[in-house]
Design an enzyme around this catalytic site. Structure first.
Site, mmCIF file in Angstrom:
data_model
loop_
_atom_site.group_PDB
_atom_site.id
_atom_site.type_symbol
_atom_site.label_atom_id
_atom_site.label_comp_id
_atom_site.label_asym_id
_atom_site.label_seq_id
_atom_site.Cartn_x
_atom_site.Cartn_y
_atom_site.Cartn_z
ATOM 1 N N HIS A 124 -11.237 -2.482 3.744
ATOM 2 C CA HIS A 124 -11.130 -2.059 5.139
ATOM 3 C C HIS A 124 -11.853 -0.734 5.409
ATOM 4 O O HIS A 124 -11.776 -0.227 6.526
ATOM 5 C CB HIS A 124 -9.652 -1.929 5.505
ATOM 6 C CG HIS A 124 -8.962 -0.858 4.714
ATOM 7 N ND1 HIS A 124 -8.805 -0.935 3.342
ATOM 8 C CD2 HIS A 124 -8.439 0.332 5.079
ATOM 9 C CE1 HIS A 124 -8.213 0.156 2.910
ATOM 10 N NE2 HIS A 124 -7.966 0.939 3.947
ATOM 11 N N ASP A 125 -12.480 -0.160 4.401
ATOM 12 C CA ASP A 125 -13.191 1.107 4.582
ATOM 13 C C ASP A 125 -14.704 0.957 4.455
ATOM 14 O O ASP A 125 -15.428 1.951 4.568
ATOM 15 C CB ASP A 125 -12.732 2.127 3.525
ATOM 16 C CG ASP A 125 -11.277 2.533 3.708
ATOM 17 O OD1 ASP A 125 -10.811 2.586 4.865
ATOM 18 O OD2 ASP A 125 -10.612 2.796 2.688
ATOM 19 N N ASP A 159 0.872 -1.165 0.000
ATOM 20 C CA ASP A 159 0.000 0.000 0.000
ATOM 21 C C ASP A 159 0.914 1.222 0.000
ATOM 22 O O ASP A 159 1.741 1.386 0.897
ATOM 23 C CB ASP A 159 -0.865 -0.020 1.272
ATOM 24 C CG ASP A 159 -2.216 0.610 1.074
ATOM 25 O OD1 ASP A 159 -2.276 1.708 0.489
ATOM 26 O OD2 ASP A 159 -3.218 0.016 1.520
ATOM 27 N N GLU A 205 -6.656 3.652 -5.730
ATOM 28 C CA GLU A 205 -7.917 3.814 -4.997
ATOM 29 C C GLU A 205 -8.605 5.081 -5.497
ATOM 30 O O GLU A 205 -8.073 6.182 -5.339
ATOM 31 C CB GLU A 205 -7.677 3.925 -3.492
ATOM 32 C CG GLU A 205 -8.982 3.949 -2.722
ATOM 33 C CD GLU A 205 -8.919 4.597 -1.347
ATOM 34 O OE1 GLU A 205 -9.858 4.411 -0.562
ATOM 35 O OE2 GLU A 205 -7.924 5.306 -1.051
ATOM 36 N N ASP A 244 -3.040 4.690 -2.434
ATOM 37 C CA ASP A 244 -4.070 5.286 -1.596
ATOM 38 C C ASP A 244 -4.552 6.620 -2.175
ATOM 39 O O ASP A 244 -3.742 7.443 -2.621
ATOM 40 C CB ASP A 244 -3.440 5.522 -0.207
ATOM 41 C CG ASP A 244 -4.453 5.881 0.857
ATOM 42 O OD1 ASP A 244 -5.291 5.028 1.188
ATOM 43 O OD2 ASP A 244 -4.396 7.020 1.367
HETATM 44 C C1 GLC Z 1 -7.822 5.598 2.084
HETATM 45 C C2 GLC Z 1 -7.672 4.405 2.989
HETATM 46 C C3 GLC Z 1 -8.305 4.736 4.308
HETATM 47 C C4 GLC Z 1 -7.578 5.907 4.907
HETATM 48 C C5 GLC Z 1 -7.540 7.086 3.935
HETATM 49 C C6 GLC Z 1 -6.538 8.099 4.348
HETATM 50 O O1 GLC Z 1 -9.134 5.864 1.793
HETATM 51 O O2 GLC Z 1 -8.214 3.269 2.380
HETATM 52 O O3 GLC Z 1 -8.305 3.643 5.175
HETATM 53 O O4 GLC Z 1 -8.185 6.308 6.095
HETATM 54 O O5 GLC Z 1 -7.177 6.682 2.648
HETATM 55 O O6 GLC Z 1 -5.229 7.626 4.115
#
Ligand code: GLC
Length: 532
Positions: free
Chosen positions: A326-327, A100, A265, A202
């Site tokens: 995980h979100d 990541d 993402e 990310d």
């Molecule tokens: C992304 C991650 C999340 C995190 C955010 C800030 O959305 O998946 O878990 O809180 O970025 O880094």
């Protein structure tokens, strides 16, 4: 499996949230050696690549998404030597590893930020997004944090505000600064040279913000139940045109290496999402497609989404699908246990790279987290709105022993009461378990190139059913998915002859379709169509 496709096109990605997979040293938090102990399990499951959520040194304000050093491992997870050993073992099994990469922001504890905040003139003064206060002394503009509240934090030393798209402990890097770009490309190079196969990137659509700091417009559809971060649209803080240049630089670097990739993402509507494929060789390899998470679970909606996505893809764009991460709330909690099987069949028979979230393969559901055990900063900032992400981040349930075999110590997040029944050991030898079903699905996908790389055609089915064919070199598979709790007859005359290779309901495997086929409630089937 045909060789003309790359590993990340044919393969299945499995996301591990390292804090919650396997604790090897008895501190209640998962670690790299723990993951290493579970590689047999992952190989037997049949996944091809592992994506690890962040494992770098971090104060853990956002559980690793606040990175204090991009080129080391947090002691809670292990050491660089342990990382190398894990990577070697993964590669030894013919599997791949994605890290990541969190380029939008660092931790406030990162040496770069510590330096940057010291003065307006230091060498890193312009590495973050600093701005003078507004005339009234308040924040420079209305930009919000994605977790709620202002996105600006005042700093007493510089007498300026810095921008943070997430927590104030996560200052945003200034990606307009070429020195920042160079430093971050060096970080990617560090891990690529160590042998990682690529990155999940990310919030990649956040990297560049409006140069003129224009105010974000109000969100006309604002619903306070979804959280105060949605009050405004993110017109000037995300998806800025210049982001594609930055992505182009990352891609160029990746392509200096053999068969490495990045998956970005991105939460955007499809027409915008597909622009992240770039114009050919300059975009992300895969922009994460989250529609199966964000859309209502209805056959007609999902069917329409798949067809429009297929139509929107550029020629050089390889599709991908995701059911959980995980979100977001766990799949099983969103749509129930029966439809979770249908969803898994959809994910693993659609055209494109599937990403699985750990624990979904045994039917883990959201856990209940009592207020005193809440960990997630999103929940702490806006309590009680259901925004918290702890429920989907609970420890992997391995067996019926204390702490589900995850740890000898009390885990960082609680286990649900039904972990005694819902676990890998209980499902391992059970023919009808979710785990066995997933293994069959993954094996079928590996066995039948049509499922991984074959062409896709909508099959034209009743309202509550989504059906499509996947074809490769003369072999045609028909997938029929019943999204309803009723039986659903599907009639298709001469087109529907064949044998059920796999069903969500085990006893149905092997039965024949002769011109029509009646799906049981919540049933999904993969039928090998007869050559006629
Ligand atoms: C992304 C991650 C999340 C995190 C955010 C800030 O959305 O998946 O878990 O809180 O970025 O880094």
């Amino acid at each position: 499996m045909p060789d003309s496709y790359l590993w990340w096109q044919k393969g299945v990605v499995y996301q591990i949230y390292p804090r919650s997979y396997q604790d090897s040293n008895g501190d209640g938090v998962g670690d790299l050696n723990g993951i290493r102990q579970r590689l047999d399990y992952l190989q037997a499951l049949g996944v091809d690549a592992i994506w690890l959520s962040p494992i770098y040194p971090s104060p853990m304000a956002d559980f690793g998404y606040d990175i204090a050093d991009y080129v080391d491992i947090d002691p809670v997870f292990g050491t660089l030597a342990e990382f190398d050993a894990l990577l070697a073992d993964i590669h030894g099994r013919g599997m791949k590893l994605l890290l990541d990469f969190v380029p939008n922001h660092t931790s406030e504890e990162h040496a770069w930020f510590k330096e940057s905040r010291q003065s307006r003139t230091n060498p890193k003064a312009d590495w973050y997004i600093w701005k003078d206060p507004a005339a009234d002394g308040g924040p420079p503009n209305n930009w919000l944090s994605s977790f709620g509240g202002s996105g600006w934090q005042y700093d007493d030393v510089r007498k300026q505000y810095y921008y943070h798209a997430f927590l104030k402990e996560q200052p945003d890097l200034n990606w307009r600064n070429p020195a920042v770009q160079d430093a971050m490309l060096d970080v990617m190079r560090f891990w690529l040279d160590r042998g990682v196969d690529g990155f999940r990137i990310d919030v990649i659509w956040h990297l560049i913000k409006d140069e003129d700091f224009r105010a974000n417009p109000p969100n006309p559809d604002y619903d306070p139940n979804t959280g105060e971060q949605n009050k405004l649209l993110t017109t000037y803080t995300t998806d800025r045109p210049e982001v594609h240049q930055v992505i182009g630089r990352m891609r160029k670097l990746l392509d200096e290496y053999h068969e490495r990739m990045m998956v970005g993402e991105i939460y955007l509507p499809v027409q915008k999402l597909v622009t992240y494929y770039g114009t050919g060789g300059d975009g992300v390899n895969l922009p994460f497609n989250f529609q199966l998470i964000t859309l209502p679970w209805k056959a007609s909606v999902i069917r329409n989404a798949v067809d429009s996505y297929e139509a929107a893809l550029p020629d050089h764009g390889w599709p991908n699908w995701v059911l959980g991460n995980h979100d977001n709330h766990r799949l099983q909690t969103r749509i129930g246990a029966e439809q979770a099987r249908v969803a898994a069949m959809l994910l693993l028979t659609l055209r494109g790279t599937p990403t699985l979230y750990y624990g979904d393969e045994i039917g883990m559901h959201d856990i209940e987290v009592p207020p005193e055990l809440v960990q997630d900063p999103f929940e702490k900032k806006q309590p009680g709105k259901g925004l918290g992400r702890d429920p989907e981040r609970s420890p992997m349930q391995w067996d019926a022993s204390t702490n589900a075999g995850f740890s000898t110590a009390r885990p960082w997040l609680p286990l649900p009461p039904d972990a005694v029944q819902v676990n890998v050991a209980a499902q391992d030898q059970n023919d009808d378990s979710m785990l066995t079903y997933y293994r069959h699905l993954l094996a079928l996908r590996r066995q039948e190139p049509a499922l991984a790389v074959g062409s896709y055609h909508d099959f034209g089915t009743p309202e509550q059913v989504f059906g499509y064919t996947r074809s490769y070199e003369g072999r045609r598979l028909l997938v029929l998915l019943n999204f309803s709790a009723d039986t659903q007859p599907v009639e298709h005359g001469h087109l529907l002859h064949g044998q059920v290779l796999l069903s969500t309901l085990k006893p149905r495997i092997g039965i024949q379709a002769n011109g029509d086929f009646t799906l049981q409630p919540h049933e999904g089937v993969v039928i090998l169509l007869a050559d006629r």
